[in-house]
Design a protein around this motif. Structure first.
Motif, PDB file in Angstrom:
ATOM      1  N   THR A  75       0.709  -1.048  -0.039  1.00  0.00           N
ATOM      2  CA  THR A  75      -0.102   0.048   0.035  1.00  0.00           C
ATOM      3  C   THR A  75       0.957   1.305  -0.071  1.00  0.00           C
ATOM      4  OG1 THR A  75      -0.044   0.331   2.530  1.00  0.00           O
ATOM      5  CG2 THR A  75      -1.901  -1.268   1.443  1.00  0.00           C
ATOM      6  N   VAL A  76       0.281   2.345  -0.242  1.00  0.00           N
ATOM      7  CA  VAL A  76       1.119   3.632  -0.232  1.00  0.00           C
ATOM      8  C   VAL A  76       1.649   3.880   1.222  1.00  0.00           C
ATOM      9  CG1 VAL A  76       0.974   6.129  -0.563  1.00  0.00           C
ATOM     10  CG2 VAL A  76      -0.377   4.758  -2.269  1.00  0.00           C
ATOM     11  N   ARG A  77       0.858   3.584   2.113  1.00  0.00           N
ATOM     12  CA  ARG A  77       1.392   3.942   3.728  1.00  0.00           C
ATOM     13  C   ARG A  77       2.634   3.048   3.745  1.00  0.00           C
ATOM     14  NH1 ARG A  77      -1.506   5.205   8.456  1.00  0.00           N
ATOM     15  NH2 ARG A  77      -3.219   5.574   7.310  1.00  0.00           N
ATOM     16  N   GLU A  78       2.627   1.720   3.315  1.00  0.00           N
ATOM     17  CA  GLU A  78       3.867   0.729   3.643  1.00  0.00           C
ATOM     18  C   GLU A  78       4.865   1.184   2.600  1.00  0.00           C
ATOM     19  OE1 GLU A  78       1.248  -3.242   4.512  1.00  0.00           O
ATOM     20  OE2 GLU A  78       1.685  -2.755   2.681  1.00  0.00           O
ATOM     21  N   ALA A  79       4.712   1.483   1.568  1.00  0.00           N
ATOM     22  CA  ALA A  79       5.835   2.109   0.636  1.00  0.00           C
ATOM     23  C   ALA A  79       6.436   3.244   1.176  1.00  0.00           C
ATOM     24  CB  ALA A  79       5.229   2.216  -0.930  1.00  0.00           C
ATOM     25  N   ALA A  80       5.580   4.087   1.637  1.00  0.00           N
ATOM     26  CA  ALA A  80       6.037   5.641   2.226  1.00  0.00           C
ATOM     27  C   ALA A  80       6.770   5.109   3.317  1.00  0.00           C
ATOM     28  CB  ALA A  80       5.013   6.723   2.456  1.00  0.00           C
ATOM     29  N   ALA A  81       6.463   4.273   4.097  1.00  0.00           N
ATOM     30  CA  ALA A  81       7.221   3.816   5.366  1.00  0.00           C
ATOM     31  C   ALA A  81       8.483   3.152   5.197  1.00  0.00           C
ATOM     32  CB  ALA A  81       6.326   2.997   6.224  1.00  0.00           C
ATOM     33  N   ARG A  82       8.711   2.512   4.222  1.00  0.00           N
ATOM     34  CA  ARG A  82      10.048   1.733   3.673  1.00  0.00           C
ATOM     35  C   ARG A  82      11.013   2.681   3.102  1.00  0.00           C
ATOM     36  NH1 ARG A  82       8.852  -4.359   1.748  1.00  0.00           N
ATOM     37  NH2 ARG A  82       7.536  -4.883   3.631  1.00  0.00           N
ATOM     38  N   VAL A  83      10.526   3.934   2.252  1.00  0.00           N
ATOM     39  CA  VAL A  83      11.306   4.712   1.669  1.00  0.00           C
ATOM     40  C   VAL A  83      11.595   6.137   2.733  1.00  0.00           C
ATOM     41  CG1 VAL A  83      11.137   4.178  -0.591  1.00  0.00           C
ATOM     42  CG2 VAL A  83       9.633   6.068   0.486  1.00  0.00           C
ATOM     43  N   LYS A  84      10.927   5.832   3.960  1.00  0.00           N
ATOM     44  CA  LYS A  84      11.103   6.969   5.010  1.00  0.00           C
ATOM     45  C   LYS A  84      10.397   8.160   4.564  1.00  0.00           C
ATOM     46  CE  LYS A  84      14.870   4.796   7.440  1.00  0.00           C
ATOM     47  NZ  LYS A  84      14.278   3.356   7.430  1.00  0.00           N
ATOM     48  N   VAL A  85       9.391   8.391   3.647  1.00  0.00           N
ATOM     49  CA  VAL A  85       8.622   9.612   3.452  1.00  0.00           C
ATOM     50  C   VAL A  85       7.302   9.544   4.024  1.00  0.00           C
ATOM     51  CG1 VAL A  85      10.017  10.241   1.536  1.00  0.00           C
ATOM     52  CG2 VAL A  85       8.013   8.852   1.196  1.00  0.00           C
ATOM     53  N   GLY A  86       6.660  10.671   4.276  1.00  0.00           N
ATOM     54  CA  GLY A  86       5.118  10.656   4.591  1.00  0.00           C
ATOM     55  C   GLY A  86       4.286  10.127   3.437  1.00  0.00           C
ATOM     56  N   LYS A  87       3.184   9.624   3.829  1.00  0.00           N
ATOM     57  CA  LYS A  87       2.167   9.020   2.759  1.00  0.00           C
ATOM     58  C   LYS A  87       1.900  10.235   1.987  1.00  0.00           C
ATOM     59  CE  LYS A  87      -2.177   8.313   5.468  1.00  0.00           C
ATOM     60  NZ  LYS A  87      -2.755   9.023   4.760  1.00  0.00           N
ATOM     61  N   THR A  88       1.488  11.431   2.533  1.00  0.00           N
ATOM     62  CA  THR A  88       0.983  12.299   1.853  1.00  0.00           C
ATOM     63  C   THR A  88       2.083  13.068   0.880  1.00  0.00           C
ATOM     64  OG1 THR A  88      -0.262  13.195   3.884  1.00  0.00           O
ATOM     65  CG2 THR A  88      -0.099  14.844   2.223  1.00  0.00           C
ATOM     66  N   ALA A  89       3.314  12.939   1.356  1.00  0.00           N
ATOM     67  CA  ALA A  89       4.250  13.327   0.425  1.00  0.00           C
ATOM     68  C   ALA A  89       4.478  12.462  -0.846  1.00  0.00           C
ATOM     69  CB  ALA A  89       5.707  13.533   1.018  1.00  0.00           C
ATOM     70  N   LEU A  90       4.325  11.172  -0.646  1.00  0.00           N
ATOM     71  CA  LEU A  90       4.611  10.217  -1.512  1.00  0.00           C
ATOM     72  C   LEU A  90       3.134  10.301  -2.633  1.00  0.00           C
ATOM     73  CD1 LEU A  90       5.837   7.859  -2.882  1.00  0.00           C
ATOM     74  CD2 LEU A  90       4.594   6.262  -1.309  1.00  0.00           C
ATOM     75  N   TYR A  91       2.022  10.654  -2.022  1.00  0.00           N
ATOM     76  CA  TYR A  91       0.802  10.735  -2.755  1.00  0.00           C
ATOM     77  C   TYR A  91       1.150  12.060  -3.823  1.00  0.00           C
ATOM     78  CZ  TYR A  91      -2.769   7.344  -0.997  1.00  0.00           C
ATOM     79  OH  TYR A  91      -3.412   6.343  -0.738  1.00  0.00           O
ATOM     80  N   GLN A  92       1.564  13.007  -3.215  1.00  0.00           N
ATOM     81  CA  GLN A  92       1.810  14.342  -4.213  1.00  0.00           C
ATOM     82  C   GLN A  92       2.884  14.101  -5.275  1.00  0.00           C
ATOM     83  OE1 GLN A  92       3.260  17.594  -1.689  1.00  0.00           O
ATOM     84  NE2 GLN A  92       1.775  18.886  -2.655  1.00  0.00           N
ATOM     85  N   ALA A  93       3.945  13.248  -4.918  1.00  0.00           N
ATOM     86  CA  ALA A  93       5.007  13.065  -5.679  1.00  0.00           C
ATOM     87  C   ALA A  93       4.331  12.069  -6.785  1.00  0.00           C
ATOM     88  CB  ALA A  93       6.161  12.330  -5.118  1.00  0.00           C
ATOM     89  N   LEU A  94       3.301  11.143  -6.300  1.00  0.00           N
ATOM     90  CA  LEU A  94       2.817  10.479  -7.648  1.00  0.00           C
ATOM     91  C   LEU A  94       1.723  11.057  -8.267  1.00  0.00           C
ATOM     92  CD1 LEU A  94       2.440   7.085  -5.155  1.00  0.00           C
ATOM     93  CD2 LEU A  94       3.922   7.328  -7.233  1.00  0.00           C
ATOM     94  N   GLY A  95       1.338  12.028  -7.730  1.00  0.00           N
ATOM     95  CA  GLY A  95       0.379  12.810  -8.572  1.00  0.00           C
ATOM     96  C   GLY A  95      -1.048  12.416  -8.451  1.00  0.00           C
ATOM     97  N   GLU A  96      -1.349  11.815  -7.422  1.00  0.00           N
ATOM     98  CA  GLU A  96      -2.674  11.052  -7.169  1.00  0.00           C
ATOM     99  C   GLU A  96      -3.186  11.940  -5.835  1.00  0.00           C
ATOM    100  OE1 GLU A  96      -2.206   6.991  -6.301  1.00  0.00           O
ATOM    101  OE2 GLU A  96      -1.040   6.524  -8.145  1.00  0.00           O
ATOM    102  N   PRO A  97      -4.577  11.757  -5.798  1.00  0.00           N
ATOM    103  CA  PRO A  97      -5.313  12.276  -4.796  1.00  0.00           C
ATOM    104  C   PRO A  97      -5.112  11.684  -3.696  1.00  0.00           C
ATOM    105  CG  PRO A  97      -6.874  11.958  -6.621  1.00  0.00           C
ATOM    106  CD  PRO A  97      -5.549  11.272  -7.205  1.00  0.00           C
ATOM    107  N   ALA A  98      -4.944  12.325  -2.263  1.00  0.00           N
ATOM    108  CA  ALA A  98      -4.485  11.595  -1.081  1.00  0.00           C
ATOM    109  C   ALA A  98      -5.443  10.541  -0.584  1.00  0.00           C
ATOM    110  CB  ALA A  98      -4.338  12.555   0.101  1.00  0.00           C
ATOM    111  N   GLY A  99      -6.597  10.659  -1.050  1.00  0.00           N
ATOM    112  CA  GLY A  99      -7.768   9.944  -0.547  1.00  0.00           C
ATOM    113  C   GLY A  99      -7.733   8.436  -1.374  1.00  0.00           C
ATOM    114  N   GLN A 100      -7.185   8.462  -2.512  1.00  0.00           N
ATOM    115  CA  GLN A 100      -7.368   7.375  -3.588  1.00  0.00           C
ATOM    116  C   GLN A 100      -6.497   6.205  -2.910  1.00  0.00           C
ATOM    117  OE1 GLN A 100      -6.489   8.344  -7.377  1.00  0.00           O
ATOM    118  NE2 GLN A 100      -5.899   6.050  -8.014  1.00  0.00           N
TER     119      GLN A 100
END
Length: 103
Positions: A75-100
């Protein structure tokens, strides 16, 4: 002069100074100078290759690693934790809405 009621006693209030509009004009002039100097400084910094603001948290390397984790089914949460960034920052970098939700 105008009069204002203060409690039970009347008191006289002096009119504003005659040079009050002058002070307003000087203040506006000073604000314009500050704005002009700030913009000139920003343009000079940009010409030197400098850019203001914070450095991005999600670097291209971290984004690539997160995409491989997402492709592996995390999941985005797990991937963000593994690369040590916040999930919101990762959503923003991926260009997806945060609730998706990935799935």
């Amino acid at each position: 002069m105008s009069r204002r009621l203060s409690g039970r006693a009347w008191r006289r209030i002096p009119p504003p100074p005659a040079n009050a509009p002058l002070f307003g004009a000087l203040a506006q002039f000073e604000r314009d100078l500050i704005r002009e100097r700030t913009n000139a400084g920003l343009k000079a910094a940009e010409a030197r290759g400098r850019r203001g603001g914070r450095k991005p948290v999600v670097t291209p390397d971290k984004l690539a690693r997160a995409k491989t984790h997402l492709a592996a089914g995390l999941t985005v949460r797990e991937a963000a934790a593994r690369v040590k960034v916040g999930k919101t920052a990762l959503y923003q970098a991926l260009g997806e809405p945060a609730g998706q939700v990935e799935g």
